[in-house]
Design a protein around this motif. Structure first.
Motif, PDB file in Angstrom:
ATOM      1  N   ARG A  31       0.841  -1.178   0.000  1.00 56.14           N
ATOM      2  CA  ARG A  31       0.000   0.000   0.000  1.00 56.14           C
ATOM      3  C   ARG A  31       0.886   1.240   0.000  1.00 56.14           C
ATOM      4  O   ARG A  31       2.048   1.183   0.401  1.00 56.14           O
ATOM      5  CB  ARG A  31      -0.922   0.003   1.220  1.00 56.14           C
ATOM      6  N   TRP A  74       3.847   3.200  -7.466  1.00 53.91           N
ATOM      7  CA  TRP A  74       3.628   4.438  -6.715  1.00 53.91           C
ATOM      8  C   TRP A  74       4.787   5.410  -6.898  1.00 53.91           C
ATOM      9  O   TRP A  74       5.949   4.995  -6.949  1.00 53.91           O
ATOM     10  CB  TRP A  74       3.512   4.158  -5.219  1.00 53.91           C
ATOM     11  N   TYR A  76       0.512  12.727  -3.394  1.00 54.21           N
ATOM     12  CA  TYR A  76      -0.712  12.255  -2.741  1.00 54.21           C
ATOM     13  C   TYR A  76      -1.648  13.433  -2.473  1.00 54.21           C
ATOM     14  O   TYR A  76      -1.228  14.591  -2.463  1.00 54.21           O
ATOM     15  CB  TYR A  76      -0.373  11.546  -1.427  1.00 54.21           C
ATOM     16  N   ILE A 105      -9.624   8.167  -4.362  1.00 51.72           N
ATOM     17  CA  ILE A 105      -8.585   7.857  -5.363  1.00 51.72           C
ATOM     18  C   ILE A 105      -7.504   8.914  -5.172  1.00 51.72           C
ATOM     19  O   ILE A 105      -7.405   9.911  -5.882  1.00 51.72           O
ATOM     20  CB  ILE A 105      -9.166   7.891  -6.790  1.00 51.72           C
ATOM     21  N   ARG A 157      -3.884   8.702  -4.413  1.00 53.33           N
ATOM     22  CA  ARG A 157      -2.438   8.505  -4.539  1.00 53.33           C
ATOM     23  C   ARG A 157      -2.096   8.369  -6.018  1.00 53.33           C
ATOM     24  O   ARG A 157      -2.935   7.979  -6.826  1.00 53.33           O
ATOM     25  CB  ARG A 157      -1.984   7.247  -3.780  1.00 53.33           C
ATOM     26  N   TYR A 179      -0.001   6.826  -9.203  1.00 49.94           N
ATOM     27  CA  TYR A 179       0.653   5.621  -9.716  1.00 49.94           C
ATOM     28  C   TYR A 179       1.205   5.962 -11.102  1.00 49.94           C
ATOM     29  O   TYR A 179       0.485   6.468 -11.960  1.00 49.94           O
ATOM     30  CB  TYR A 179      -0.397   4.508  -9.799  1.00 49.94           C
ATOM     31  N   ILE A 227      -1.707   7.674 -13.146  1.00 46.04           N
ATOM     32  CA  ILE A 227      -3.033   7.201 -12.767  1.00 46.04           C
ATOM     33  C   ILE A 227      -3.245   7.502 -11.284  1.00 46.04           C
ATOM     34  O   ILE A 227      -2.356   7.260 -10.462  1.00 46.04           O
ATOM     35  CB  ILE A 227      -3.167   5.687 -13.017  1.00 46.04           C
ATOM     36  N   SER A 228      -4.411   8.013 -10.922  1.00 46.38           N
ATOM     37  CA  SER A 228      -4.733   8.167  -9.505  1.00 46.38           C
ATOM     38  C   SER A 228      -5.404   6.881  -9.034  1.00 46.38           C
ATOM     39  O   SER A 228      -6.271   6.327  -9.715  1.00 46.38           O
ATOM     40  CB  SER A 228      -5.639   9.374  -9.281  1.00 46.38           C
ATOM     41  N   LYS A 229      -4.967   6.399  -7.860  1.00 47.67           N
ATOM     42  CA  LYS A 229      -5.486   5.144  -7.309  1.00 47.67           C
ATOM     43  C   LYS A 229      -5.765   5.303  -5.826  1.00 47.67           C
ATOM     44  O   LYS A 229      -5.238   6.206  -5.173  1.00 47.67           O
ATOM     45  CB  LYS A 229      -4.460   4.007  -7.494  1.00 47.67           C
ATOM     46  N   ASN A 230      -6.558   4.398  -5.303  1.00 46.96           N
ATOM     47  CA  ASN A 230      -6.751   4.315  -3.862  1.00 46.96           C
ATOM     48  C   ASN A 230      -5.443   3.877  -3.210  1.00 46.96           C
ATOM     49  O   ASN A 230      -4.807   2.914  -3.652  1.00 46.96           O
ATOM     50  CB  ASN A 230      -7.862   3.303  -3.554  1.00 46.96           C
ATOM     51  N   THR A 290      -4.408   0.209  -2.453  1.00 44.38           N
ATOM     52  CA  THR A 290      -4.103  -0.748  -3.509  1.00 44.38           C
ATOM     53  C   THR A 290      -2.672  -1.266  -3.350  1.00 44.38           C
ATOM     54  O   THR A 290      -1.753  -0.499  -3.060  1.00 44.38           O
ATOM     55  CB  THR A 290      -4.247  -0.081  -4.890  1.00 44.38           C
ATOM     56  N   SER A 306       0.751  -2.244  -4.731  1.00 45.39           N
ATOM     57  CA  SER A 306       1.456  -1.886  -5.970  1.00 45.39           C
ATOM     58  C   SER A 306       2.961  -1.888  -5.761  1.00 45.39           C
ATOM     59  O   SER A 306       3.456  -1.731  -4.638  1.00 45.39           O
ATOM     60  CB  SER A 306       1.032  -0.490  -6.451  1.00 45.39           C
TER      61      SER A 306
END
Length: 235
Positions: free
Chosen positions: A28, A66, A70, A98, A100, A102, A109-112, A115, A117
């Motif tokens: 994470r 990542w 953020y 969403i 963080r 990536y 890409i913005s992600k939770n 996730t 990674s």
């Protein structure tokens, strides 16, 4: 003859691959950041185009993960590791969960942040040996990659954070050198971001003896006598 030799030696070699490290572990975001802070410096910051150009040289096809940007709910802004506000207007809206960033070679890409990674770490190596600037350069190139460049306020802040230990000299060598009639990074990175101490010293703009650059514990750049013996930062 002495000046020519130094100038030639300064620009020998110097790839950029060691500044960023790809970590092939699925974590994470906050655990990835803790990992980078414990083993390297922090998650890789990409706060301007130049930083990303350097970063891309260390990334092979297929690597993604990542990076150090953020969403801060208190500030209502995207923040880079080190506390600098990320200024790309395309990212200025609240992302919900969403939150963080990536990185992939094709796009960000913005992600939770929960996730799992892979991720990228910035790798600034503080060497606690006291050497002249040229000795420091030789040490970095023999044992690591090069004396570091500092390409943004974020990198400068992260480097400043790394040298606060009282056992480290009050200033440390970085890869700044005055050659010909200008300051430059010895690894040939463009000198766009600057953080010179505001002394008004004319010797800073056209130095006679103080022709090597150091980072102080206050986060400012100083021109120093190259024969001074300091700790230094490699990548």
């Amino acid at each position: 003859m002495k000046i020519f030799f130094v100038g030639f030696a300064v620009f020998a070699g110097g790839s950029l691959a060691a500044k960023h490290v790809f970590v092939s572990e699925h974590l994470r975001f906050y655990l990835a950041q803790q990992y980078c802070q414990s083993k390297y410096t922090d998650l890789s910051p990409l706060t301007n185009d130049l930083e990303e150009q350097v970063f891309r040289k260390s990334v092979t096809d297929g690597q993604s993960g990542w990076i150090g940007i953020y969403w801060d709910d208190n500030e209502k802004k995207w923040i880079c590791v080190g506390g600098v506000v990320y200024r790309d207007q395309a990212w200025e809206t609240s992302p919900g969960n969403i939150d963080r960033v990536y990185w992939t070679r094709e796009k960000w890409i913005s992600k939770n942040g929960w996730t799992l990674s892979n991720f990228f770490c910035l790798n600034l190596i503080v060497v606690q040996e006291e050497k002249t600037w040229e000795e420091a350069l030789e040490h970095c190139r023999e044992n690591h990659d090069d004396l570091t460049s500092l390409l943004s306020e974020t990198e400068n802040r992260l480097a400043k954070r790394e040298i606060q230990n009282p056992t480290i000299t009050q200033r440390v060598w970085v890869g700044l050198r005055f050659l010909g009639d200008t300051w430059m990074w010895v690894n040939r990175d463009p000198l766009k971001f600057q953080a010179w101490t505001q002394t008004g010293d004319p010797d800073q703009q056209c130095p006679v003896q103080k022709r090597c650059g150091a980072l102080s514990k206050q986060g400012e750049w100083e021109n120093r006598d190259c024969q001074e013996k300091l700790n230094f930062i490699c990548v």
